[in-house]
Design a protein around this motif. Structure first.
Motif, short mmCIF file in Angstrom:
data_model
loop_
_atom_site.label_atom_id
_atom_site.label_comp_id
_atom_site.label_asym_id
_atom_site.label_seq_id
_atom_site.Cartn_x
_atom_site.Cartn_y
_atom_site.Cartn_z
N LEU A 4 11.94 7.56 10.77
CA LEU A 4 12.79 6.46 10.35
C LEU A 4 13.48 5.94 11.61
O LEU A 4 14.21 6.68 12.26
CB LEU A 4 13.83 6.94 9.34
CG LEU A 4 14.89 5.92 8.90
CD1 LEU A 4 14.25 4.79 8.11
CD2 LEU A 4 15.97 6.62 8.06
N THR A 5 13.23 4.69 11.97
CA THR A 5 13.78 4.16 13.22
C THR A 5 15.30 4.11 13.15
O THR A 5 15.88 3.25 12.50
CB THR A 5 13.21 2.76 13.52
OG1 THR A 5 11.80 2.81 13.53
CG2 THR A 5 13.71 2.25 14.86
N ASN A 6 15.93 5.07 13.80
CA ASN A 6 17.39 5.09 13.84
C ASN A 6 17.92 5.57 15.17
O ASN A 6 19.11 5.81 15.33
CB ASN A 6 17.95 5.97 12.70
CG ASN A 6 17.32 7.35 12.67
OD1 ASN A 6 16.78 7.81 13.68
ND2 ASN A 6 17.39 8.01 11.52
N ASP A 7 17.01 5.69 16.13
CA ASP A 7 17.39 6.23 17.44
C ASP A 7 16.55 5.49 18.49
O ASP A 7 15.32 5.45 18.39
CB ASP A 7 17.09 7.74 17.47
CG ASP A 7 17.60 8.41 18.74
OD1 ASP A 7 17.55 7.78 19.80
OD2 ASP A 7 18.02 9.58 18.65
N PHE A 8 17.20 4.92 19.48
CA PHE A 8 16.45 4.15 20.48
C PHE A 8 15.55 5.03 21.33
O PHE A 8 14.66 4.53 22.02
CB PHE A 8 17.40 3.33 21.34
CG PHE A 8 18.11 2.25 20.57
CD1 PHE A 8 17.46 1.56 19.56
CD2 PHE A 8 19.43 1.91 20.85
CE1 PHE A 8 18.10 0.56 18.84
CE2 PHE A 8 20.09 0.92 20.15
CZ PHE A 8 19.41 0.24 19.13
N ASN A 9 15.78 6.34 21.31
CA ASN A 9 14.86 7.23 22.01
C ASN A 9 13.49 7.23 21.33
O ASN A 9 12.46 7.39 21.97
CB ASN A 9 15.43 8.66 22.07
CG ASN A 9 14.86 9.46 23.22
OD1 ASN A 9 14.58 8.92 24.29
ND2 ASN A 9 14.67 10.74 23.00
N GLN A 10 13.48 7.05 20.02
CA GLN A 10 12.22 6.89 19.30
C GLN A 10 11.50 5.62 19.78
O GLN A 10 10.27 5.61 19.98
CB GLN A 10 12.47 6.80 17.79
CG GLN A 10 13.13 8.01 17.18
CD GLN A 10 13.69 7.72 15.80
OE1 GLN A 10 13.96 6.57 15.46
NE2 GLN A 10 13.86 8.78 15.00
N VAL A 11 12.28 4.56 19.93
CA VAL A 11 11.71 3.29 20.39
C VAL A 11 11.15 3.45 21.81
O VAL A 11 10.04 2.99 22.11
CB VAL A 11 12.78 2.18 20.36
CG1 VAL A 11 12.20 0.85 20.87
CG2 VAL A 11 13.33 2.01 18.95
N ALA A 12 11.91 4.11 22.67
CA ALA A 12 11.45 4.33 24.05
C ALA A 12 10.19 5.18 24.07
O ALA A 12 9.29 4.96 24.90
CB ALA A 12 12.57 5.00 24.86
N MET A 13 10.11 6.16 23.17
CA MET A 13 8.90 6.99 23.08
C MET A 13 7.68 6.13 22.74
O MET A 13 6.62 6.25 23.36
CB MET A 13 9.10 8.07 22.02
CG MET A 13 7.88 8.91 21.69
SD MET A 13 6.86 8.20 20.34
CE MET A 13 7.99 8.32 18.97
#
Length: 700
Positions: free
Chosen positions: A617-626
């Protein structure tokens, strides 16, 4: 006036232009004020109007079809006035129109005197007194007479004869008349249950060929296709899912057949302008995947994109979730061969709560433009009085519209002035596509699963769409790589990485197409699982066999951290771990201990597959960076980069211009440092300030 279209835009007199239409219910608006209100729409930049032609109002008694006998039914004078004003006209004669009218616009006598034509639920019971069975022969007989009189009234005014009428809409928001009232249709006469040449037995016979094949799939003992009813006494698991999917696919085919029957009626009556229809919302578009092919190149499928119609809606104003749905609809319409057209864009609301505000409307319109919208019809431009006894929500159908029922111009009218000025100054946008650097891959059946999967037990199909929305879509919106929804059965672009949130099932054709994509040098990020069945839940391991022998076990680790490409990422939900890698693959994702393998990557010539056995669930910009790390490794081309990841962006580009939309669909002001990666190089946009609920357009 010549009106046409392709999958890029509307074409008017040979030029690509925006269709700017407003719903103008002649049967409600005082005839003495028609001219002034039409002028108001022209003054704010409109070039077309649309109107329902309600069967309820024009045939109050069976056999007594009335046109031009009173001001409220004076269709001819309305058409002539529209022509005098130089506007185009779209007419929407139903049979269904909804429009907050009694019986959704069907005549009272029809539903009261002929209960046999009403739709039935799976138990054979009537579930609504206003839900008819679309293909019931008696209903079609009545519709044919209505269409014939309607066609006779409008034929002199078609654009092909020099008049203003450019298109006629077939029905309205198909399927809604049934599903919204409790069920899809199981009317035995319409569907032909038990009949040798009935629609449902014919569908099954065409699909399975032999009753023994169906019995194996359904775990049943039928002797003939005529014995099959879509609700057997005992069904569970795969058999139940198969039955549910089959009937839903069949039902969608009947909807397409119904639209084709209506089209043929109009054509037989001499209506030779383009025909159109409006899907009731973005998630309804996949239900009409075969309609364009069946109807031909003069048929236009559009969508309705409301953000709030009453206090029960999840949001009161356009939101990032709304924008994601708008993009989804625009991309799917294009994949079917249509320019993205919104046939019902909010111009007001039947409810006074939540309020319809100028700034919200303008943000909504700009968000649709940022997604690629090429045509719009505002529902509604102006309100008016209902004929006595015809309304179900009010007597005064004001709709909080730009021009009120009594003719006053509201503050929201300013949103039209501002938006239309933008459209007219940037008509070049009609000829260019939204720039995308990543393909968000999905399959029609996965999208349709939203409608049947939960009821039929095919939960993984439903989960795949949910994961795509919450995981891929919002991670891309928060990053510098722009995504576009792509149907994986269609031709895939090897220049753009492909991301698939896979359910357990994927058709053999789609699996082969994905394999071909990788073999041609494409880069694939496969999330969640590797499909092992086709869309009929039968074994199909084409993609898994291509990847190699990979073995899974339940992931019993409670570790909250996943190492993906060396980056520590939280909240990646992996149900399974990998206990045997495919030959030639290397570990790409593990838990924090490194003991449990959760993903791998493997090269296939110039192609590559990265597999991660989970979603987030996109809730952390580290996920986006990954995700950006993976896409950068794939060689993806960035689009627009924002220092503030809660500001979304889209870009359009031709040979010498680029247009960037920066999108803040929050109720607080924001700022961002933005840069655009154009054909001619990187352009630093510097610090950009965005007001609450602002979509800012920057042309380079």
């Amino acid at each position: 006036m010549k009106f046409s279209f392709d999958n890029t835009s509307i074409i008017i007199d040979g030029e690509r232009k925006f269709l700017i239409s407003g719903e103008f219910p002649y049967f409600r608006v005082s005839k003495s004020d028609w001219s002034r209100r039409l002028d108001l729409f022209i003054e704010c930049g409109g070039n077309c109007v649309a109107s329902y032609v309600p069967w309820l109002i024009h045939e109050p008694e069976e056999g007594k079809i009335l046109f031009d006998d009173c001001n409220e039914r004076d269709l001819t004078d309305f058409i002539k006035l529209v022509a005098q004003k130089g506007l185009m006209l779209v007419l929407r004669p139903g049979p269904y129109v909804y429009s907050e009218l009694v019986n959704s616009g069907l005549p009272r006598w029809l539903v009261n005197d002929y209960p046999e034509l009403l739709a039935r639920d799976i138990d054979g019971k009537i579930f609504s007194r206003e839900s008819v069975s679309y293909l019931h022969p008696l209903f079609l007989e009545k519709v044919e007479k209505w269409y014939a009189e309607f066609s006779l009234a409008i034929k002199p005014y078609l654009s092909t004869s020099g008049g203003p009428i450019i298109s006629v809409q077939l029905d309205n928001e198909l399927i809604g008349a049934q599903e919204w009232h409790g069920s899809i249709d199981y009317n035995a006469i319409t569907m032909g249950f038990g009949a040798e040449n009935g629609r449902y037995p014919t569908f099954l016979r065409k699909k399975y060929g032999d009753i023994a094949v169906l019995n194996k799939a359904y775990e049943t003992r039928y002797n003939d296709f005529t014995e099959v009813y879509p609700k057997p006494e005992k069904a569970e698991g795969k058999a139940a899912a198969r039955m549910g999917k089959d009937y839903h696919d069949f039902y969608c085919e009947t909807i397409e057949e119904y639209a084709e029957v209506l089209a043929n009626m109009l054509k037989a009556d001499g209506i030779d302008v383009s025909l159109c229809h409006n899907a009731a919302g973005p998630t309804m578009v996949p239900l009409f995947k075969g309609l364009n092919k069946r109807m031909g190149d003069r048929f236009l499928l559009g969508v309705d994109n409301y953000y709030a119609l009453d206090i029960n809606w999840a949001q009161n104003n356009p939101t990032p979730q709304y924008f994601a749905r708008v993009m989804f609809a625009a991309d799917l319409l294009k994949s079917l061969g249509n320019p993205p057209v919104v046939f019902e864009m909010p111009g007001g609301s039947p409810s006074q709560l939540p309020p319809i505000l100028r700034n919200d409307l303008y943000a909504c319109y700009m968000a649709n433009l940022a997604a690629g919208m090429r045509g719009v019809n505002y529902y509604i431009f102006t309100g008016g009085k209902n004929l006595p006894g015809t309304g179900i929500t009010c007597d005064d159908y004001d709709f909080c519209a730009f021009v009120s029922s009594d003719g006053k111009v509201r503050d929201t009218y300013g949103a039209l002035i501002d938006f239309h000025k933008t459209l007219h100054e940037n008509e070049w946008l009609c000829g260019v596509e939204r720039v995308s650097s990543v393909q968000i891959g999905t399959e029609w059946q996965t999208l349709r699963g939203n409608q049947y999967a939960a009821k039929a037990g095919a939960k993984n199909t439903l989960k795949a769409q949910f994961d795509m929305d919450r995981c891929v879509t919002f991670s891309l919106l928060s990053g510098k790589y722009s995504g576009a929804y792509t149907i994986i059965e269609d031709k895939l672009d090897v220049a753009k990485p492909l991301i698939i949130c896979s359910p357990d099932n994927m058709s053999e054709a789609a699996q082969r197409n994905v394999i071909d994509f990788v073999e041609r040098g494409g880069k694939l990020l496969l999330l969640s699982t590797i499909p092992v069945t086709d869309n009929d839940f039968e074994p199909c391991t084409e993609l898994r066999d291509f990847i190699g022998d990979v073995q899974f076990a339940e992931n019993d680790s409670r570790d909250s951290v996943t190492l993906i490409g060396g980056r520590r990422v939280f909240r990646i939900n992996c149900a399974n771990k990998i206990v045997q890698l495919p030959v030639g693959a290397e570990v790409f994702a593990t838990d924090s201990t490194g003991e449990n393998v959760l993903g791998f990557k493997k090269r296939f010539g110039n192609g590559e597959i990265v597999y991660i056995g989970g979603t987030w669930l996109t809730n952390d910009f580290n996920q986006v960076a990954m995700l950006e790390d993976i896409l950068a490794g794939f060689g993806a081309k960035p689009c627009v980069e924002n220092s503030n990841r809660t500001v979304y962006a889209t870009m359009f580009e031709d040979s010498d211009r680029a247009c960037i939309f920066l999108i803040n669909l929050y109720t607080g002001a924001q700022e961002t440092e933005a840069k655009a990666y154009t054909k001619h190089g990187t352009v630093e946009l510097g610090k950009v300030e965005l007001a609450p609920m602002e979509v800012k357009m920057i042309v380079l």
